[in-house]
Scaffold this active site. Structure first.
Site, short mmCIF file in Angstrom:
data_model
loop_
_atom_site.label_atom_id
_atom_site.label_comp_id
_atom_site.label_asym_id
_atom_site.label_seq_id
_atom_site.Cartn_x
_atom_site.Cartn_y
_atom_site.Cartn_z
N ASP A 220 4.91 8.09 10.34
CA ASP A 220 4.67 7.89 8.86
C ASP A 220 4.16 9.38 8.16
O ASP A 220 4.00 10.20 8.83
CB ASP A 220 3.52 6.86 8.77
CG ASP A 220 3.13 6.69 7.27
OD1 ASP A 220 4.10 6.70 6.36
OD2 ASP A 220 2.24 6.03 7.02
N ARG A 603 1.79 7.87 -9.66
CA ARG A 603 0.79 6.99 -9.37
C ARG A 603 0.77 5.70 -10.21
O ARG A 603 -0.09 4.84 -10.01
CB ARG A 603 -0.65 7.77 -9.31
CG ARG A 603 -0.88 8.81 -8.01
CD ARG A 603 -0.44 8.41 -6.83
NE ARG A 603 0.91 8.68 -6.46
CZ ARG A 603 1.61 8.10 -5.49
NH1 ARG A 603 1.06 7.42 -4.64
NH2 ARG A 603 2.72 8.53 -5.28
#
Length: 724
Positions: A220, A603
DNA sequence: TACTATTTAATTTTT
DNA sequence: TTAAATAGTA
């Protein structure tokens, strides 16, 4: 085997990645493109469909949170627990290996992990021992140097001093630091990785065993791997391993910690059979927000190239607010937050993101005034608190008397009459005989030290021995409880006046609860205490364990990575603050700032506000600043200026933005491009900022605040100022 | 040894 | 400005 369940809800690109044949694969996963989903579904696919044993899967993440989340999601996909699946952080996995093979790794069985705070203390002690001046040899810099070398996989003997005396000293310090760690059985974060790498590199049979076991490597946040982590992965992958790496080169924001985006580019070279899948469909943000993010990041040179898109709506324009100063900025944000909350939206759906922590202060004040509950992320975490570390130091001494860091930390805490002098003579003895402080204390106490100091030191040693004896065989939480009582820490903090001491006692009690709730992996052959201590170092815990309340989220853009919010404010977008002054002149640094901006923008799910202040109080000084260049990089058609204050009575400070989006006010010297806040350079005085101006044309005079030369009035016609 | 005054420096922080 | 670290004093 339930193929449908694993593949449903995946788009084509995601499906390609999840069902890819067993060969190295690089997944470039844009923000909000379902990165975690691909990773977890891949694991489920391998286990459930390809029949791969969970045993042969290794999943690596960067945070404990991500690791826990991944395990949870895989288990719920498969509908069963996967205990034999190794999922963890690089550090956690390295630690596991070192515990299993401590002998081969050349470590004592009860080695302890030190965090960066411990590391810095250790370096300071080292400098004192070597009688080096801390202002000449800055502990932070030495720490940085050592970690950077370790991150690169380098031992002192591998480093060339380039005939530079300063560098030579750094290398020598690295070496002594290493000796101290060796003697105390201490391992820092970077050392975990480096040792684990060396363990495999130097033990071919061991490596072969793990290579045969872990055929599938899921990685990841691949863009954040540092050299040693990447080397470790390559070693494990060997010739036949199947790495499945997921990352986003545009979201690499930890270069300063050794992370190298280049690994993403290198992946295809190191694994020639590798294929690449790009996930570009975004499920998070509106088209407007994505366009803005794409436009900003497009200014970066070295990229793999990627364009986020969405099937969703355009959404609202990005609102830009030019505040007068930082308080105006905060008031504006709080006003909008209040509206948002009043409209019935959860406050927790709103986040205010900033570049540096210091910016939170003004925001917090404004939020308090408005009575809006908020939560600031970051700050000291549970296991990093001083009182907790004190207690842990006692526990560490119980486990290992030779742990000098812990010894020095608590030898006089609570105060027991062992002053700097006594400690100094113990240090001298330890240094001369290259032994631990504990041994030095024992040797000296009987003769060299004065009577009172000697008895105090002996009392301390007896105390530790007694604690070790009395806690032996006890359950972990009883051990912890005993330690905080018997050490006198509780009593010590009880005497501390004010609420402070009370909080500390509460925290210590919380530590006992933490120990109660802690269950060590029975597979590991280490004591519960050692396991707990490692856990404490490796997982510092939450920043604030506050009871859940619906509150506005405040955090740095760094800590916002991986999160999403319907309403986002990016504030303080000014050149010098964001991009930060220290990165501005270095092209690579600037690109990293831009990636951070990209992270910030992406975001936002629905509404994005970008704010900047024309004037900001920084380090107690008012300074003018230009709007961040990143603002200018957002296309005009996506933006809407917010101007609620119709020209307040103040000097014409209206800023001329790089693309002239805002109307520029007429002010003296305007025809020369002079305006307040403008950065200028003077041949003799250097760089400065225009504070004031008067007069017209060639007679115009400006007041300039120079960075080094102070404030001066200059006649424009003669001064020969360069605009910057 | 503990408290107070002074000095100094000032991103970001997964482990 | 401010927080933290250091130096100086009771």
């Amino acid at each position: 085997m339930d193929v449908t369940r694993i593949l449903e809800d995946l788009n084509d690109a995601q499906r390609t990645a999840v069902t890819a044949p067993p060969a190295p694969l690089l997944v470039i996963a844009g923000a909000g493109s379902g990165k975690t989903r691909v990773l977890t579904h891949r694991a489920a696919w391998l286990i459930d469909v390809e029949g791969v044993s969970p045993q042969s899967l290794l999943a690596v993440t960067f945070t404990n949170k991500a690791a826990a989340e991944m395990r949870g999601r895989i288990e719920s996909l498969l509908g069963m627990p996967v205990n034999h699946l190794w999922i963890g952080t690089f550090h956690g996995l390295a630690h596991r290996l070192l515990r299993r093979h401590w002998q081969e790794a050349g470590l004592p069985q009860n080695f302890q992990i030190i965090d960066s705070d411990d590391q810095q203390r250790l370096i300071k002690r080292l400098l004192k021992n070597l009688e080096l001046d801390e202002s000449r040899w800055v502990p932070r810099e030495i720490q940085y140097f050592i970690n950077a070398q370790k991150d690169e996989g380098l031992r002192p003997q591998h480093i060339d001093d380039d005939n530079d005396p300063q560098r030579r000293q750094f290398i020598a310090l690295y070496k002594s630091y290493q000796d101290v760690c060796e003697r105390g059985g201490l391992v820092d974060f970077a050392e975990l990785l480096l040792r684990a790498h060396e363990l495999w590199r130097d033990n071919p049979e061991l490596l072969a065993h793990y290579q045969a076991r872990f055929r599938h490597l899921l990685v990841d946040e691949f863009q954040d791997t540092n050299a040693i982590q990447y080397a470790w992965l390559r070693l494990l992958a060997g010739r036949d391993g199947v790495p499945f790496a997921v990352g986003d080169d545009d979201q690499s924001i930890y270069r300063w910690r050794g992370a190298r985006v280049e690994h993403i580019y290198r992946f295809q070279k190191d694994f020639p059979k590798a294929s690449v899948v790009k996930l570009e469909q975004n499920y998070r943000s509106t088209a407007t927000i994505l366009k803005a993010a794409n436009a900003v990041i497009a200014n970066n040179g070295s990229r793999m190239g990627k364009n986020l898109w969405t099937e969703g709506a355009q959404g609202e324009p990005i609102r830009i607010y030019s505040a007068y100063n930082e308080r105006d900025e905060a008031d504006f944000i709080v006003g909008r937050l209040r509206d948002w909350s009043d409209q019935g939206n959860p406050r927790a759906d709103a986040a205010v993101l900033y570049r540096s922590n210091a910016q939170s202060r003004v925001l917090e004040e404004a939020l308090i005034n408005a009575g809006l509950p908020y939560r600031v992320y970051g700050g000291l975490r549970f296991f990093e608190r001083a009182e907790i570390k004190d207690a842990l130091a006692y526990l560490r001494l119980i486990s290992n008397r030779d742990d000098d860091s812990s010894f020095e930390r608590v030898i006089n805490r609570p105060t027991r009459g062992v002053g700097a002098r006594s400690v100094e003579s113990m240090r001298a003895y330890a240094r001369a005989n290259s032994c631990s402080m504990w041994r030095a204390a024992g040797a000296i106490a009987s003769d060299e030290l004065g009577g009172r100091a000697a008895s105090s030191v002996l009392a301390f040693m007896t105390l530790i021995e007694r604690m070790a004896r009395e806690t032996q065989g006890l359950e972990l939480h009883y051990q912890v409880d005993h330690a905080i009582q018997a050490s006198g820490l509780i009593e010590f903090f009880r005497k501390e006046k004010g609420e402070r001491g009370e909080t500390k006692i509460e925290n210590l009690e919380e530590l006992v609860s933490a120990a109660k709730g802690f269950s060590a992996d029975p597979a590991e052959e280490m004591s519960a205490l050692d396991a707990f201590l490692s856990h404490a170092a490796l997982e510092a815990g939450e920043g604030q364990a506050d009871a859940w309340e619906d509150c506005v989220q405040l955090m740095t853009m760094h800590s916002a990575k991986g999160l999403e919010f319907p309403l986002v404010f990016l504030c303080g977008l000014e050149d010098g603050l964001f991009p930060h002054q220290r990165s501005i002149s270095d092209p690579a640094g600037l690109e990293e700032e831009r990636r951070l901006c990209y992270v910030g923008i992406t975001r936002a799910k629905k509404i994005l506000y970008v704010t900047h202040a024309e004037q900001r109080r920084l380090h107690g000084m008012d300074s003018f600043s230009q709007p961040s260049r990143f603002i200018a990089e957002i296309p005009d058609e996506l933006v809407e200026e917010v101007r609620p204050r119709v020209h307040v009575s103040r000097p014409v400070h209206t800023i001329t933005r790089p693309r002239g989006r805002l109307s520029s006010g007429i002010s003296p010297g305007a025809e020369l491009g002079i305006r307040l806040g403008q950065r200028v350079r003077h041949g003799k005085f250097g760089d400065g900022v225009i504070l004031n101006c008067e007069g017209q044309g060639a007679h115009a005079r400006v007041e300039v605040n120079f960075e080094t030369a102070g404030t001066k009035w200059l006649v424009l016609g003669y001064a020969n100022l360069d605009l910057m």
